[in-house]
Design a protein around this motif. Structure first.
Motif, mmCIF file in Angstrom:
data_model
loop_
_atom_site.group_PDB
_atom_site.id
_atom_site.type_symbol
_atom_site.label_atom_id
_atom_site.label_comp_id
_atom_site.label_asym_id
_atom_site.label_seq_id
_atom_site.Cartn_x
_atom_site.Cartn_y
_atom_site.Cartn_z
ATOM 1 N N PHE A 86 11.786 3.935 2.190
ATOM 2 C CA PHE A 86 12.893 3.619 3.471
ATOM 3 C C PHE A 86 12.111 2.618 4.338
ATOM 4 O O PHE A 86 12.709 1.785 4.676
ATOM 5 N N PHE A 87 10.786 2.860 4.761
ATOM 6 C CA PHE A 87 10.240 1.882 5.468
ATOM 7 C C PHE A 87 9.911 0.640 4.961
ATOM 8 O O PHE A 87 10.124 -0.301 5.329
ATOM 9 N N VAL A 88 9.471 0.669 3.495
ATOM 10 C CA VAL A 88 9.433 -0.203 2.699
ATOM 11 C C VAL A 88 10.834 -1.333 2.482
ATOM 12 O O VAL A 88 10.654 -2.361 2.623
ATOM 13 N N GLN A 89 11.748 -0.355 2.440
ATOM 14 C CA GLN A 89 13.071 -1.148 2.292
ATOM 15 C C GLN A 89 13.488 -2.016 3.658
ATOM 16 O O GLN A 89 14.001 -2.959 3.408
ATOM 17 N N VAL A 90 13.195 -1.373 4.934
ATOM 18 C CA VAL A 90 13.493 -1.980 6.020
ATOM 19 C C VAL A 90 12.751 -3.162 6.082
ATOM 20 O O VAL A 90 13.100 -4.400 6.474
ATOM 21 N N ILE A 91 11.620 -3.233 5.947
ATOM 22 C CA ILE A 91 10.435 -4.282 6.002
ATOM 23 C C ILE A 91 11.198 -5.488 5.129
ATOM 24 O O ILE A 91 10.915 -6.638 5.363
ATOM 25 N N SER A 92 11.340 -5.131 3.864
ATOM 26 C CA SER A 92 11.610 -5.886 2.716
ATOM 27 C C SER A 92 12.879 -6.607 3.259
ATOM 28 O O SER A 92 12.927 -8.009 3.058
ATOM 29 N N ALA A 132 0.853 -1.147 -0.093
ATOM 30 C CA ALA A 132 0.172 0.162 0.005
ATOM 31 C C ALA A 132 0.869 1.385 0.044
ATOM 32 O O ALA A 132 0.402 2.393 -0.619
ATOM 33 N N VAL A 133 1.829 1.086 0.709
ATOM 34 C CA VAL A 133 2.778 2.309 0.968
ATOM 35 C C VAL A 133 3.418 2.607 -0.595
ATOM 36 O O VAL A 133 3.757 3.784 -0.899
ATOM 37 N N VAL A 134 3.965 1.618 -1.333
ATOM 38 C CA VAL A 134 4.457 1.460 -2.560
ATOM 39 C C VAL A 134 3.391 2.266 -3.532
ATOM 40 O O VAL A 134 3.726 3.168 -4.308
ATOM 41 N N ALA A 135 2.102 1.737 -3.654
ATOM 42 C CA ALA A 135 1.040 2.215 -4.273
ATOM 43 C C ALA A 135 0.901 3.503 -4.116
ATOM 44 O O ALA A 135 0.679 4.221 -5.121
ATOM 45 N N ILE A 136 0.711 4.002 -2.867
ATOM 46 C CA ILE A 136 0.462 5.619 -2.538
ATOM 47 C C ILE A 136 1.492 6.406 -2.973
ATOM 48 O O ILE A 136 1.313 7.399 -3.509
ATOM 49 N N PHE A 167 8.472 8.054 -9.486
ATOM 50 C CA PHE A 167 8.403 6.536 -9.456
ATOM 51 C C PHE A 167 8.698 5.905 -10.547
ATOM 52 O O PHE A 167 9.375 5.073 -10.642
ATOM 53 N N THR A 168 8.394 6.433 -11.823
ATOM 54 C CA THR A 168 8.563 6.047 -13.132
ATOM 55 C C THR A 168 10.210 5.956 -13.458
ATOM 56 O O THR A 168 10.610 5.034 -13.872
#
Length: 222
Positions: free
Chosen positions: A69-75, A25-29, A38-39
């Motif tokens: 960065f949040f996505v990065q840590v979780i991933s 959802a964070v990536v989509a937003i 983003f492109t």
């Protein structure tokens, strides 16, 4: 004859599902809010256009960078836990272990960033290190977003072949090396002027921390 019935132990994967939904959802937003950026970001491995456009230090603290960065840590936390599970060192459904890994990653990245700031000030290379850090964060985030869907697939797939995490690590290292090449190429004039300090910076903060981290992990797993 009465058979002894044993309750089936069902692993709890709800926490992981919730995190995957949240990160996607964070990536989509982020994609919706920064469509053009983003492109260009998605083409990072094929073109250095993004690195050239968004090279200003102000982009380090933008909502685009913070969100990813949040996505990065979780991933990365998921990938580390899945890799440990593949090699028989942990359970992939252990949410306590996941929190420990994610917390360690967060503190490791932030502590390394702060130490880099201190060293940069000591060496009088603040501007260069800020730009260099932005490049590293950009490519590291790219890797994190790239392996996120792979993590989601692997988490719900049992008996992952050991070649899979090793291949992902290999590809990630290649992208990281490519990012260093791009950074050195972009800032070669600054690097040449302060080559001695740059070599010290690489040895002290780019090579040593990961070497000791690798040594600590492998020795702890032995």
């Amino acid at each position: 004859m009465i058979e002894h019935l044993h309750p089936r132990i069902i692993e709890n994967k709800d926490w992981a599902t919730a995190l995957f939904v949240l990160t996607f959802a964070v990536v989509a937003i982020t994609k919706s809010a920064y469509e053009t950026r983003f492109t260009e970001f998605s083409k990072l491995i094929f073109s250095d256009k993004y690195a050239k456009i968004y090279r200003d230090n102000s982009h380090m603290k933008s909502s685009f960078t913070v969100g990813l960065f949040f996505v990065q840590v979780i991933s990365f936390a998921f990938f580390i836990q899945l890799t440990m599970n593949t090699f028989g060192h942990a359970s992939k459904t252990d949410w306590v272990l996941f929190i420990q890994i994610a917390t360690f990653l967060l503190y490791f990245i932030l502590a390394k960033y702060l130490i880099e700031k201190i060293v940069a000030t000591s060496f009088n290379i603040d501007d260069f290190v800020e730009l260099f850090n932005l490049q590293k964060v950009t490519y590291r985030t790219y890797i994190g977003v790239l392996i996120l869907p792979i993590n989601a697939i692997l988490f719900y797939y049992d008996n992952i072949p050991t070649i899979v995490p090793l291949a992902i690590i290999g590809i990630s290292l290649c992208i990281s090396l490519y990012s260093y090449f791009i950074s050195i190429k972009t800032y070669q004039n600054v690097i040449i002027g302060k080559l001695f300090y740059f070599i010290l910076y690489l040895c002290a903060l780019e090579i040593a921390p990961y070497y000791f981290l690798y040594y600590w992990i492998t020795k702890g797993s032995a």
